[in-house]
Motif scaffolding. Structure first.
Motif, PDB file in Angstrom:
ATOM      1  N   TYR A 150     -17.765 -12.369 -24.440  1.00 57.97           N
ATOM      2  CA  TYR A 150     -19.123 -12.862 -24.201  1.00 57.97           C
ATOM      3  C   TYR A 150     -20.105 -11.705 -24.057  1.00 57.97           C
ATOM      4  CZ  TYR A 150     -23.111 -14.216 -21.334  1.00 57.97           C
ATOM      5  OH  TYR A 150     -24.376 -14.363 -20.834  1.00 57.97           O
ATOM      6  N   ALA A 151     -19.739 -10.677 -23.296  1.00 59.03           N
ATOM      7  CA  ALA A 151     -20.638  -9.544 -23.069  1.00 59.03           C
ATOM      8  C   ALA A 151     -20.997  -8.866 -24.386  1.00 59.03           C
ATOM      9  CB  ALA A 151     -19.999  -8.546 -22.104  1.00 59.03           C
ATOM     10  N   SER A 153     -22.070  -6.767 -19.757  1.00 59.83           N
ATOM     11  CA  SER A 153     -23.150  -7.724 -19.985  1.00 59.83           C
ATOM     12  C   SER A 153     -24.411  -7.153 -19.339  1.00 59.83           C
ATOM     13  CB  SER A 153     -22.812  -9.084 -19.380  1.00 59.83           C
ATOM     14  OG  SER A 153     -22.826  -9.016 -17.964  1.00 59.83           O
ATOM     15  N   TRP A 154     -25.575  -7.717 -19.717  1.00 62.75           N
ATOM     16  CA  TRP A 154     -26.814  -7.213 -19.128  1.00 62.75           C
ATOM     17  C   TRP A 154     -26.822  -7.399 -17.609  1.00 62.75           C
ATOM     18  CZ3 TRP A 154     -29.386  -4.046 -21.901  1.00 62.75           C
ATOM     19  CH2 TRP A 154     -29.495  -4.197 -23.293  1.00 62.75           C
ATOM     20  N   ASP A 192     -32.012 -17.283 -21.218  1.00 63.08           N
ATOM     21  CA  ASP A 192     -31.070 -16.326 -21.793  1.00 63.08           C
ATOM     22  C   ASP A 192     -31.431 -14.884 -21.442  1.00 63.08           C
ATOM     23  OD1 ASP A 192     -29.432 -18.128 -23.741  1.00 63.08           O
ATOM     24  OD2 ASP A 192     -31.520 -18.623 -24.144  1.00 63.08           O
ATOM     25  N   ASN A 237     -27.962 -16.206 -13.900  1.00 70.77           N
ATOM     26  CA  ASN A 237     -29.207 -15.468 -14.092  1.00 70.77           C
ATOM     27  C   ASN A 237     -30.201 -15.935 -13.033  1.00 70.77           C
ATOM     28  OD1 ASN A 237     -31.013 -13.671 -15.222  1.00 70.77           O
ATOM     29  ND2 ASN A 237     -31.475 -14.926 -17.016  1.00 70.77           N
ATOM     30  N   PHE A 282     -22.120 -14.767 -14.968  1.00 70.17           N
ATOM     31  CA  PHE A 282     -23.035 -15.332 -15.957  1.00 70.17           C
ATOM     32  C   PHE A 282     -24.391 -15.670 -15.345  1.00 70.17           C
ATOM     33  CE2 PHE A 282     -18.803 -16.297 -17.527  1.00 70.17           C
ATOM     34  CZ  PHE A 282     -18.900 -16.033 -18.887  1.00 70.17           C
ATOM     35  N   GLN A 335     -24.194  -7.485 -15.574  1.00 71.34           N
ATOM     36  CA  GLN A 335     -23.270  -6.510 -14.995  1.00 71.34           C
ATOM     37  C   GLN A 335     -23.896  -5.121 -14.953  1.00 71.34           C
ATOM     38  OE1 GLN A 335     -19.799  -7.019 -17.529  1.00 71.34           O
ATOM     39  NE2 GLN A 335     -18.684  -7.982 -15.848  1.00 71.34           N
ATOM     40  N   GLN A 362     -23.296 -11.204 -26.376  1.00 70.40           N
ATOM     41  CA  GLN A 362     -24.641 -11.247 -25.797  1.00 70.40           C
ATOM     42  C   GLN A 362     -25.464 -10.047 -26.263  1.00 70.40           C
ATOM     43  OE1 GLN A 362     -25.285 -10.018 -21.710  1.00 70.40           O
ATOM     44  NE2 GLN A 362     -26.475 -11.872 -21.283  1.00 70.40           N
ATOM     45  N   ARG A 363     -24.837  -8.879 -26.295  1.00 67.23           N
ATOM     46  CA  ARG A 363     -25.545  -7.667 -26.725  1.00 67.23           C
ATOM     47  C   ARG A 363     -25.974  -7.774 -28.189  1.00 67.23           C
ATOM     48  NH1 ARG A 363     -26.511  -3.095 -23.176  1.00 67.23           N
ATOM     49  NH2 ARG A 363     -25.351  -3.553 -21.276  1.00 67.23           N
ATOM     50  N   TYR A 387     -14.344 -12.780 -20.845  1.00 60.79           N
ATOM     51  CA  TYR A 387     -15.700 -12.354 -20.485  1.00 60.79           C
ATOM     52  C   TYR A 387     -16.168 -11.177 -21.336  1.00 60.79           C
ATOM     53  CZ  TYR A 387     -19.819 -11.227 -17.745  1.00 60.79           C
ATOM     54  OH  TYR A 387     -21.120 -10.988 -17.356  1.00 60.79           O
TER      55      TYR A 387
END
Length: 582
Positions: A339-340, A167-168, A489, A456, A454, A170, A343-344, A336
């Motif tokens: 989700y990652a 994910s961004w 987001d 942010n 998650f 991570q 999200q990308r 997860y």
């Protein structure tokens, strides 16, 4: 876990006490924030053996005890669905069409969850700002009826035969680890519990193993690939890395010294993101009926919301396994890594550009550095060494803050942010301040049950240059905060990349001061049959920022701490600052 003001009463003989009538009577002599939200009538007040009030024996308010607006049943399918969502989120048994979301205990995080539930149940996309503009059930339902259809599809399973991206969020922590591995200690999440009683060690180990098997993120490591870092997921049977030690042979002084050393080492020993594991623990036996359980996670696989999930699942699984019962938890729909990957794919094109443009406009011209009056010169390279000082906003002042928030249609967080901004502006002699705040960033219902990273961070700007009144400042903060929530987001690291502020190894970009108000789901109280549990203080002393104000609303006083960079400040300076909150 939400706290509210409740009155407990004993009626005179023959008298009937009505919650609405009592509220009306009190409204003539008390400020709104001092009026209880519920009135519970008892035959007598429960007393302890020595004649004092037994607060633990006071019952929770029933629906009849709650002060709600004149009840009128929801009308139509939308109001009925919305009422069901409110009942679930707010923990109330009945919601009428004139009830007010925030008066019933709602806050910004619950508003985000409400939007996600509406998307799931009705396939509509409701802008978050509408929840604040029309917080009654009837008014919000009318807006929902006019809302556009959601364009977000369900998060699909990612192809496990292909490379799994980070994910961004991570990726940012992975990059920081590559840049300065020693700084990783600032991203440790240590926790400790003292267990008194008969411990079923096999059930505990089975519980921890099952949680690691259940959540892929807890058995994930990060490897360098030809196109950047990738997730590597270990087999489900890899188990939880739990070391067991027995200190019963040591005398009391030596045992306490050994425990302190083990706790410090557990909290501060660096993780290897490539080799793992990234969650580990120690079970230390001090006596036949006393154990210490230490668990440390790296932030790259977990966050504050995840801790609540972990607490809940440990309680449920240990209770089942200690009785020889099977795992009662329902399977997870996604993991997860799914989700990652989603999200990308989602955060690109017009969606990405709209988010970037908001943050560029919001932070255009903001100062790169908040010049706090430090005791020492800022070092060339941030060491992340830190400490904290506890503080309390007393009950009377806390009640005043809640009342001020209510009168201006703001949340308590917005009022606290306004006050914190004023204090910082005066300390720094600056009329434009940027303050960071964490947000759960779980805007999809599918991810609410996942342990993972998650959270942010939002950079909230407060401008005081035109000497605004209190009402003007609260209106400004409310508007900018709600707008920022609607654009949460975009990962913080991408905000930094898009804005390209001046960069320095000596301070964090965009903001150096934080504010957080804990309203995350707690997962309930950790309860293990046959055991009494008490928390063990962590020995970790790190911080990411120059100064962070962390608060928790206890329903009476507001407790918290000032966390500070010890490279910059003497403890005595922060203790004096904490005194301003009295």
């Amino acid at each position: 876990g939400d706290k509210r003001l409740v009155a407990y009463l004993v009626a005179q003989d023959g008298a009937t006490l009505d919650a609405a009538a009592l509220r009306t009577a009190l409204a003539g002599v008390l400020a709104d924030y001092m009026i209880p939200s519920a009135f519970v009538t008892l035959d007598s007040l429960p007393l302890t053996a020595n004649g004092k009030l037994d607060r633990r024996a006071l019952p929770a308010p029933s629906q009849s005890a709650l002060v709600t607006r004149a009840y009128e049943a929801p009308a139509g399918a939308t109001e009925t669905t919305l009422a069901e969502i409110w009942q679930d989120l707010l923990g109330v048994p009945r919601v009428g069409r004139h009830d007010h979301f925030f008066e019933l205990g709602g806050h910004s995080l619950l508003a985000v969850q409400m939007v996600a539930r509406l998307r799931q149940r009705l396939d509509v996309e409701l802008p978050l700002r509408e929840v604040f503009s029309e917080p009654t059930l009837e008014g919000l339902a009318a807006i929902v009826d006019q809302a556009g259809q959601s364009t977000l599809s369900a998060i699909p399973p990612a192809d496990r035969n292909a490379a799994l991206p980070l994910s961004w969020a991570q990726q940012r922590l992975w990059f920081l680890d590559q840049l300065d591995h020693a700084a990783g200690a600032a991203y440790h999440m240590p926790a400790g519990l003292r267990l008194l009683g008969v411990l079923d060690r096999d059930a505990l180990r089975a519980t921890l193993d099952r949680i690691v098997a259940r959540h892929e993120g807890l058995r994930t490591t990060f490897a360098s690939g030809p196109n950047g870092p990738v997730q590597v997921i270990a087999p489900a049977d890899c188990g939880f890395a739990l070391a067991e030690l027995d200190l019963r042979a040591l005398e009391q002084p030596e045992r306490e010294q050994a425990l302190a050393q083990l706790s410090a080492a557990e909290a501060n020993t660096l993780f290897d993101l490539a080799a793992g594991p990234l969650i580990r623990g120690q079970l230390i036996r001090l006596a036949d009926d006393e154990h210490i359980l230490l668990v440390t996670q790296h932030h790259v696989i977990s966050d504050g919301w995840s801790v609540g999930i972990l607490v809940k699942e440990v309680s449920v699984l240990y209770a089942a396994f200690s009785q020889g019962q099977p795992d009662p938890l329902p399977p997870l729909a996604i993991q997860y890594a799914d989700y990652a990957f989603w999200q990308r794919q989602w955060l690109q094109g017009d969606t990405l550009n709209q988010q970037i443009e908001f943050w560029r406009t919001h932070l255009e011209g903001a100062p790169a550095l908040l010049e706090l009056p430090a005791d020492r010169p800022r070092p060339a390279v941030q060491s992340y060494a830190g400490d904290s000082v506890a503080l309390t906003i007393p009950a009377e002042l806390a009640a005043g803050l809640r009342g001020l928030s209510q009168r201006h249609g703001a949340t308590l967080f917005m009022t606290l942010l306004s006050g914190w901004s004023i204090l910082l502006a005066r300390m720094c002699v600056q009329d434009d301040v940027v303050i960071g705040t964490p947000v759960a960033n779980r805007q999809r219902s599918e991810v609410e049950a996942l342990i993972g990273f998650f959270v942010n961070t939002l950079a909230l700007r407060v401008q005081l240059g035109e000497d605004p009144s209190v009402a003007q400042l609260l209106a400004q903060v409310k508007a900018s905060t709600v707008a920022a929530y609607g654009h949460q987001d975009l990962p913080f690291e991408q905000v930094v990349e898009a804005l390209r502020p001046p960069r320095s190894m000596s301070y964090s970009p965009l903001f150096q001061v934080m504010l957080s108000l804990d309203n995350l789901p707690a997962g309930g109280e950790l309860s293990l049959p046959g055991l009494t549990l008490t928390p063990v203080q962590s020995s970790q002393h790190t911080t990411h920022f120059d100064l962070s104000l962390s608060l928790s609303d206890q329903g009476d006083a507001i407790n918290g701490a000032l966390e500070y960079a010890s490279d910059l400040f003497e403890r005595s300076t922060i203790e004096r600052l904490a005194g301003h909150f009295q």
